[in-house]
Design a protein around this motif. Structure first.
Motif, PDB file in Angstrom:
ATOM      1  N   MET A   3      -0.140  38.934 -29.805  1.00 42.60           N
ATOM      2  CA  MET A   3       0.486  37.705 -30.291  1.00 42.60           C
ATOM      3  C   MET A   3       1.783  38.046 -31.004  1.00 42.60           C
ATOM      4  SD  MET A   3      -1.058  34.755 -32.819  1.00 42.60           S
ATOM      5  CE  MET A   3      -2.252  34.262 -31.610  1.00 42.60           C
ATOM      6  N   PHE A   4       2.755  37.182 -30.859  1.00 42.73           N
ATOM      7  CA  PHE A   4       4.048  37.401 -31.493  1.00 42.73           C
ATOM      8  C   PHE A   4       3.907  37.403 -33.010  1.00 42.73           C
ATOM      9  CE2 PHE A   4       7.750  35.127 -33.364  1.00 42.73           C
ATOM     10  CZ  PHE A   4       8.667  36.134 -33.237  1.00 42.73           C
ATOM     11  N   LYS A   5       4.497  38.368 -33.623  1.00 43.76           N
ATOM     12  CA  LYS A   5       4.497  38.448 -35.089  1.00 43.76           C
ATOM     13  C   LYS A   5       5.879  38.079 -35.601  1.00 43.76           C
ATOM     14  CE  LYS A   5       0.300  40.054 -35.151  1.00 43.76           C
ATOM     15  NZ  LYS A   5      -0.816  39.238 -35.609  1.00 43.76           N
ATOM     16  N   PHE A   6       5.915  37.278 -36.658  1.00 42.22           N
ATOM     17  CA  PHE A   6       7.189  36.876 -37.219  1.00 42.22           C
ATOM     18  C   PHE A   6       7.868  38.045 -37.925  1.00 42.22           C
ATOM     19  CE2 PHE A   6       4.948  32.762 -37.160  1.00 42.22           C
ATOM     20  CZ  PHE A   6       5.870  32.056 -36.417  1.00 42.22           C
ATOM     21  N   THR A   7       9.174  38.106 -37.793  1.00 40.99           N
ATOM     22  CA  THR A   7       9.954  39.101 -38.492  1.00 40.99           C
ATOM     23  C   THR A   7      10.003  38.769 -39.978  1.00 40.99           C
ATOM     24  OG1 THR A   7      11.324  39.389 -36.553  1.00 40.99           O
ATOM     25  CG2 THR A   7      12.208  40.216 -38.644  1.00 40.99           C
TER      26      THR A   7
ATOM     27  N   VAL B 280      29.772  30.611 -45.024  1.00 37.84           N
ATOM     28  CA  VAL B 280      30.146  30.940 -43.646  1.00 37.84           C
ATOM     29  C   VAL B 280      30.254  32.457 -43.564  1.00 37.84           C
ATOM     30  CG1 VAL B 280      31.869  30.689 -41.834  1.00 37.84           C
ATOM     31  CG2 VAL B 280      31.384  28.773 -43.372  1.00 37.84           C
ATOM     32  N   LYS B 281      29.613  33.047 -42.551  1.00 41.72           N
ATOM     33  CA  LYS B 281      29.554  34.504 -42.455  1.00 41.72           C
ATOM     34  C   LYS B 281      29.895  34.965 -41.047  1.00 41.72           C
ATOM     35  CE  LYS B 281      26.090  35.159 -46.098  1.00 41.72           C
ATOM     36  NZ  LYS B 281      24.803  35.795 -46.474  1.00 41.72           N
ATOM     37  N   ILE B 282      30.302  36.207 -40.969  1.00 43.42           N
ATOM     38  CA  ILE B 282      30.464  36.921 -39.705  1.00 43.42           C
ATOM     39  C   ILE B 282      29.412  38.022 -39.664  1.00 43.42           C
ATOM     40  CG2 ILE B 282      31.966  38.366 -38.303  1.00 43.42           C
ATOM     41  CD1 ILE B 282      32.884  35.496 -38.375  1.00 43.42           C
ATOM     42  N   SER B 283      28.699  38.125 -38.559  1.00 38.52           N
ATOM     43  CA  SER B 283      27.686  39.176 -38.402  1.00 38.52           C
ATOM     44  C   SER B 283      28.040  40.044 -37.204  1.00 38.52           C
ATOM     45  CB  SER B 283      26.302  38.557 -38.193  1.00 38.52           C
ATOM     46  OG  SER B 283      25.912  37.780 -39.298  1.00 38.52           O
ATOM     47  N   ARG B 284      27.791  41.342 -37.350  1.00 36.33           N
ATOM     48  CA  ARG B 284      27.975  42.261 -36.229  1.00 36.33           C
ATOM     49  C   ARG B 284      26.609  42.766 -35.785  1.00 36.33           C
ATOM     50  NH1 ARG B 284      32.176  45.938 -37.809  1.00 36.33           N
ATOM     51  NH2 ARG B 284      33.329  44.002 -37.576  1.00 36.33           N
ATOM     52  N   PHE B 285      26.451  42.949 -34.468  1.00 30.43           N
ATOM     53  CA  PHE B 285      25.141  43.277 -33.911  1.00 30.43           C
ATOM     54  C   PHE B 285      25.161  44.607 -33.186  1.00 30.43           C
ATOM     55  CE2 PHE B 285      24.948  38.766 -34.531  1.00 30.43           C
ATOM     56  CZ  PHE B 285      23.616  38.485 -34.817  1.00 30.43           C
ATOM     57  N   ASN B 286      24.059  45.290 -33.314  1.00 31.78           N
ATOM     58  CA  ASN B 286      23.751  46.425 -32.456  1.00 31.78           C
ATOM     59  C   ASN B 286      22.615  45.951 -31.561  1.00 31.78           C
ATOM     60  OD1 ASN B 286      23.250  48.837 -31.198  1.00 31.78           O
ATOM     61  ND2 ASN B 286      22.433  49.868 -33.022  1.00 31.78           N
ATOM     62  N   HIS B 287      22.942  45.531 -30.342  1.00 30.50           N
ATOM     63  CA  HIS B 287      22.006  44.800 -29.488  1.00 30.50           C
ATOM     64  C   HIS B 287      21.640  43.499 -30.206  1.00 30.50           C
ATOM     65  CE1 HIS B 287      21.955  48.106 -26.728  1.00 30.50           C
ATOM     66  NE2 HIS B 287      21.610  48.944 -27.698  1.00 30.50           N
ATOM     67  N   ASP B 288      20.369  43.294 -30.576  1.00 29.31           N
ATOM     68  CA  ASP B 288      20.028  42.049 -31.266  1.00 29.31           C
ATOM     69  C   ASP B 288      19.708  42.285 -32.744  1.00 29.31           C
ATOM     70  OD1 ASP B 288      17.585  43.301 -31.043  1.00 29.31           O
ATOM     71  OD2 ASP B 288      16.741  41.889 -29.605  1.00 29.31           O
TER      72      ASP B 288
ATOM     73  N   GLY C 218       4.260  28.895 -24.857  1.00 32.76           N
ATOM     74  CA  GLY C 218       3.153  29.423 -25.640  1.00 32.76           C
ATOM     75  C   GLY C 218       3.227  30.913 -25.852  1.00 32.76           C
ATOM     76  N   ASP C 219       4.396  31.494 -25.657  1.00 33.32           N
ATOM     77  CA  ASP C 219       4.593  32.919 -25.911  1.00 33.32           C
ATOM     78  C   ASP C 219       6.071  33.159 -26.182  1.00 33.32           C
ATOM     79  OD1 ASP C 219       5.762  32.611 -23.432  1.00 33.32           O
ATOM     80  OD2 ASP C 219       4.325  33.865 -22.358  1.00 33.32           O
ATOM     81  N   PHE C 220       6.449  34.433 -26.258  1.00 33.30           N
ATOM     82  CA  PHE C 220       7.836  34.806 -26.529  1.00 33.30           C
ATOM     83  C   PHE C 220       8.240  35.933 -25.586  1.00 33.30           C
ATOM     84  CE2 PHE C 220       6.267  32.842 -30.326  1.00 33.30           C
ATOM     85  CZ  PHE C 220       7.350  32.184 -30.892  1.00 33.30           C
ATOM     86  N   HIS C 221       9.538  35.998 -25.300  1.00 30.79           N
ATOM     87  CA  HIS C 221      10.051  37.090 -24.489  1.00 30.79           C
ATOM     88  C   HIS C 221      11.423  37.489 -25.026  1.00 30.79           C
ATOM     89  CE1 HIS C 221      11.380  33.284 -22.517  1.00 30.79           C
ATOM     90  NE2 HIS C 221      12.533  33.927 -22.401  1.00 30.79           N
ATOM     91  N   LYS C 222      11.876  38.690 -24.645  1.00 29.94           N
ATOM     92  CA  LYS C 222      13.197  39.132 -25.076  1.00 29.94           C
ATOM     93  C   LYS C 222      14.234  38.101 -24.666  1.00 29.94           C
ATOM     94  CE  LYS C 222      12.769  43.261 -27.013  1.00 29.94           C
ATOM     95  NZ  LYS C 222      13.333  43.569 -28.361  1.00 29.94           N
TER      96      LYS C 222
ATOM     97  N   ALA D  74      13.308  28.942 -21.784  1.00 27.53           N
ATOM     98  CA  ALA D  74      11.890  29.230 -21.988  1.00 27.53           C
ATOM     99  C   ALA D  74      11.270  29.885 -20.770  1.00 27.53           C
ATOM    100  CB  ALA D  74      11.137  27.948 -22.339  1.00 27.53           C
ATOM    101  N   GLU D  75      11.801  29.595 -19.592  1.00 25.54           N
ATOM    102  CA  GLU D  75      11.299  30.195 -18.349  1.00 25.54           C
ATOM    103  C   GLU D  75      12.260  31.257 -17.819  1.00 25.54           C
ATOM    104  OE1 GLU D  75       9.242  26.756 -15.939  1.00 25.54           O
ATOM    105  OE2 GLU D  75      10.989  25.962 -16.997  1.00 25.54           O
ATOM    106  N   GLY D  76      13.165  31.709 -18.682  1.00 27.68           N
ATOM    107  CA  GLY D  76      14.176  32.681 -18.294  1.00 27.68           C
ATOM    108  C   GLY D  76      15.519  32.005 -18.091  1.00 27.68           C
ATOM    109  N   LYS D  77      16.575  32.743 -18.309  1.00 25.98           N
ATOM    110  CA  LYS D  77      17.915  32.169 -18.219  1.00 25.98           C
ATOM    111  C   LYS D  77      18.233  31.659 -16.816  1.00 25.98           C
ATOM    112  CE  LYS D  77      19.875  34.893 -22.048  1.00 25.98           C
ATOM    113  NZ  LYS D  77      19.861  33.793 -23.017  1.00 25.98           N
ATOM    114  N   SER D  78      17.641  32.276 -15.812  1.00 25.96           N
ATOM    115  CA  SER D  78      17.933  31.868 -14.433  1.00 25.96           C
ATOM    116  C   SER D  78      17.349  30.500 -14.103  1.00 25.96           C
ATOM    117  CB  SER D  78      17.393  32.903 -13.442  1.00 25.96           C
ATOM    118  OG  SER D  78      15.979  32.988 -13.530  1.00 25.96           O
ATOM    119  N   SER D  79      16.423  30.014 -14.936  1.00 30.83           N
ATOM    120  CA  SER D  79      15.793  28.716 -14.656  1.00 30.83           C
ATOM    121  C   SER D  79      16.592  27.550 -15.227  1.00 30.83           C
ATOM    122  CB  SER D  79      14.385  28.682 -15.232  1.00 30.83           C
ATOM    123  OG  SER D  79      14.429  28.674 -16.653  1.00 30.83           O
ATOM    124  N   ILE D  80      17.559  27.824 -16.096  1.00 25.76           N
ATOM    125  CA  ILE D  80      18.285  26.746 -16.755  1.00 25.76           C
ATOM    126  C   ILE D  80      19.023  25.904 -15.716  1.00 25.76           C
ATOM    127  CG2 ILE D  80      20.067  26.161 -18.450  1.00 25.76           C
ATOM    128  CD1 ILE D  80      19.461  28.803 -19.857  1.00 25.76           C
ATOM    129  N   GLY D  81      18.743  24.625 -15.704  1.00 28.17           N
ATOM    130  CA  GLY D  81      19.453  23.702 -14.834  1.00 28.17           C
ATOM    131  C   GLY D  81      19.014  23.686 -13.386  1.00 28.17           C
TER     132      GLY D  81
END
Length: 777
Positions: free
Chosen positions: A1-5, A45-53, A241-245, A658-665
């Protein structure tokens, strides 16, 4: 099960690090601080930099500037009072990288609230209700119920593994969403202690893509952060009902890149959750702006297409004869079309379909009703009962309370329509006895348990799973049954159960849910609209204005599930290529994170009835949007969606990943009977044109345009244009304002006159003082 950060949020207010210093240089910015101070809020208001996510660095603007090594950022902030609004501000952030190169960076507008309480009601339309702060089960679509949920009157409301604030105390929470997850790009909360509410509305996206919507609560649950991220950069995306990258990536900025974010903030007095819902409905389009419904497919053309499909799906099996629901030969009662798609076929008022409908009623009554009076939810073509949500420790087959609620409503609607058409002689005593027994089963259950539950045992009437708003439509069926059978107790139980649902679920939790067969007890749209059906039924049969007041709140809850704007879809997606305007698409549930064409399964005529009773055009706008979004999903030669039967439609209008980016639209090459059924119902039970003659008040629901040419003592003259490629038979409902105060009957649509407007044509319509209609091409 997904655990909250787990996150850590300082209890200290974040200073508004824009142009504000000891002496505020911009009074409008000071106005924002003043507005937020009522709820102990502040902003940055902030600026954030990411290393991946993962965030690798974060900087706040000071005096409108950030200087980081070789990079220089500039911020312009504007906040303007809104005329006529004492508790709202329009805001705009303009952020520019003036110097340097900033890899994988995003901006955010952050609102931090101290003196926070876990008792606050949190809403993100169509995905978070009451913070989703409920017991959660499973890690995927439609999880099985644990044994502890069966035959347990104390079962807590239980949802699937969705984004949620922690139900446990002393635990931090993080909800990472994007605007594509929400029916309206908004975040809201209500403080019962302070009697204050907050709404932040924003736009869907910038050139960097969809914006993010983040809610972070600290472990002490006394501080909470609401953020709009430009763009969304989430670790995980919520699925069914779940989570994915998520696959989200922060953009690389080069010198000269800039972005603008528009938003509106409301902070206002609110006595309760219903007052917040009503405010939300009023303001939900204020940032995204008025949507643009397209006139493409007249209701009559839609009706012809869909009834043609349904007629061709008539089948006879060993178990009996019926119109196929969905894409299976097996029969499923209620919910997704069984004994519902037969109603528009009966409304066609021709002998062939009428005979078929009577055969289906025989089949349903003879094969599906249990000893208790409740019905089983489905049966195979070979005659085997299909149990639902079974506990393996019990052999007694269970059935959805939702399906039984539908069965009561629609069986009685069939009988009323037959009488209206002059075929009362065809009504069999067995049908009436079946309907009465089902109504009595609901009464018996209410008297024994004080609720209807979510799943019941048709053999003995026991509640197998308690809780939820699964019986949302039952009060409507009971109210009709009371009038039909002249049984006052049915109406008493209808009123008592509707009051119970309203107080327990709407007022105290700001949600209804659990009436779909493929979710847990998750908040969902179908129960919201179904409950509105019940409230308007009680108004019809009692005339008591209190039901209208409840219906106003419930309609506002329904609006939270309905796309309020025309989202931008990927240009190469099905919807993007067709340039569909999808405002009005209906989100399913917090588990099933997609929208669909129309209400499952109804015309939404109760919204029209509420519009008549109140004169508030927001209700008319809502049902018009729903009808036009539905038409955008209908497959036709010049507008291919399902690539299936002409006139078919299916249940996916997907703005989220929710079903993957390729499913949008993208649509799916299939069809759903229920979306076709609600299209037929809208074509029948909604007028094409509505006119209040003495008020010169005109509203057009159909895919035509109309305007008042003249109006005098002899009547009103309209010019009606049909811009579509289809001939239109447009129903016209005309009345006076005084007449609109009389509730509309369930079969009123059979008397609405129709006007034929050829494709691309125009007619002049005259409506005399007695509402008689004549026209000329």
């Amino acid at each position: 099960m997904f655990k909250f950060t787990v996150i850590k949020i300082s209890l200290t207010f974040i200073v508004l690090q824009m142009c504000l210093n000891a002496s505020a240089q911009n009074n409008n910015e000071a106005e924002l601080l003043k507005l937020l101070s009522d709820i102990r809020g502040n902003a940055s208001v902030k600026i954030s930099r990411f290393n991946h996510d993962d965030v690798s660095g974060q900087w706040s603007f000071r005096n409108n500037t950030i200087v980081d090594s070789t990079r220089k950022w500039r911020l312009q902030f504007n906040a303007n009072k809104i005329q006529g609004e004492q508790s709202a501000l329009d805001g705009e952030l303009h952020i520019k990288l003036e110097e340097g190169f900033a890899p994988a960076s995003s901006a955010s507008l952050n609102f931090n609230f101290a003196q926070w309480s876990r008792e606050n009601y949190v809403l993100v339309p169509a995905i978070v209700y009451n913070g989703n702060r409920y017991q959660s089960i499973g890690d995927g679509y439609n999880p099985p119920y644990p044994g502890s949920m069966y035959y347990n009157p104390r079962v807590p409301l239980t949802i699937s593994n969705n984004p949620r604030l922690a139900i446990e105390k002393n635990k931090a929470s993080l909800l990472e969403l994007q605007t594509g997850n929400a029916a309206t790009p908004a975040m809201c909360f209500f403080s019962p202690k302070k009697k204050k509410a907050f709404i932040i509305l924003t736009q869907q996206q910038t050139q960097w893509g969809n914006n993010g919507l983040t809610i972070a609560e600290n472990a002490a649950q006394d501080s909470c952060l609401f953020s709009i991220n430009i763009p969304a950069v989430r670790k995980l995306a919520p699925g069914f009902g779940d989570f994915h990258k998520s696959g989200d990536k922060a953009p690389d900025w080069k010198a000269g890149d800039e972005v603008t974010l528009r938003f509106r903030v409301y902070v206002f007095d609110a006595s309760d959750i219903p007052s917040v819902l009503k405010k939300f409905m009023e303001v939900r389009k204020t940032v995204t702006g008025a949507n643009q419904p397209r006139n493409q497919l007249p209701m009559s053309a839609l009706l012809n297409m869909a009834t043609g499909i349904c007629s061709n799906n008539w089948r006879t099996f060993p178990v009996g004869s019926y119109y196929l629901p969905e894409n299976s030969k097996d029969f499923q009662l209620g919910w997704v079309s069984g004994m519902m798609n037969s109603y528009p076929m009966l409304a066609l008022n021709n002998e062939v379909e009428r005979n078929r409908v009577t055969q289906e009623l025989d089949f349903v009554v003879n094969k599906l009703q249990g000893k208790s009076g409740f019905f089983y939810g489905g049966i195979t073509a070979d005659g085997e009962i299909r149990p639902e949500k079974m506990n393996p420790d019990y052999s007694a087959a269970q059935a959805m309370v939702r399906k039984n609620s539908d069965a009561l409503l629609w069986l009685l609607k069939h009988l009323m329509l037959l009488k209206e058409q002059g075929y009362a002689s065809l009504i069999k005593k067995e049908w009436e006895q079946s309907a009465r027994s089902l109504a009595q089963a609901f009464v018996n259950t209410w008297k024994k348990y004080g609720e209807f539950g979510q799943y019941i045992v048709p053999e003995n009437g026991e509640i197998a799973v308690f809780n939820s708003t699964a019986g949302a439509i039952a009060p409507a069926g009971l109210a009709i049954a009371s009038a039909y059978f002249h049984e006052p107790e049915f109406l008493q139980i209808a009123a008592a159960s509707a009051t119970y649902y309203y107080e327990r679920d709407v007022v105290k939790q700001g949600l209804t849910g659990g009436d779909c067969g493929d979710i847990s007890q998750d908040a969902n749209s179908e129960s919201a609209f179904g409950f509105l059906e019940s409230l308007m039924a009680l108004y019809y049969f009692t005339g008591d204005q209190k039901w209208i007041e409840m219906a106003k709140v419930e309609a506002a809850l329904c609006a939270t599930w309905t796309l309020s704007y025309d989202p931008v879809f990927p240009a190469n997606s099905d919807i993007g290529k067709l340039q569909c305007n999808m405002a009005g698409a209906m989100w399913a549930s917090i588990q099933n994170k997609h929208a669909a064409p129309g209400i499952c399964t109804a015309s939404g005529d109760y919204l029209f009835k509420l519009y008549r009773a109140t004169g508030n055009e927001l209700y008319a706008d809502l049902i018009r949007d729903i009808q036009h979004a539905h038409a955008e999903a209908v497959n036709r030669p010049e507008h291919l969606t399902t690539h299936n039967l002409i006139g078919s439609s299916m249940e996916r209008i997907q703005p989220s990943d929710a079903e993957g980016k390729s499913s949008i639209g993208n649509f799916i090459n299939t069809r759903n009977s229920w979306t076709e059924t609600n299209g037929m119902l809208m074509a029948l039970e909604l007028p094409g044109i509505y006119l209040q003659t003495d008020q010169k008040k005109l509203y057009v629901f159909d895919h035509v345009t109309a305007k008042i040419v003249s109006s005098d003592a002899s009547g009103t003259t309209l010019a009606v244009n049909n811009p579509t490629a289809y001939d239109a038979s447009v129903s016209i409902f005309a009345e006076t304002k005084a007449m609109s105060q009389k509730p509309l009957s369930y079969t009123a649509f059979t008397k609405w006159p129709k006007v034929l407007v050829k494709a691309g044509g125009k007619v002049i319509v005259h409506i005399d003082s007695k509402a008689a209609v004549s026209y000329q091409q």
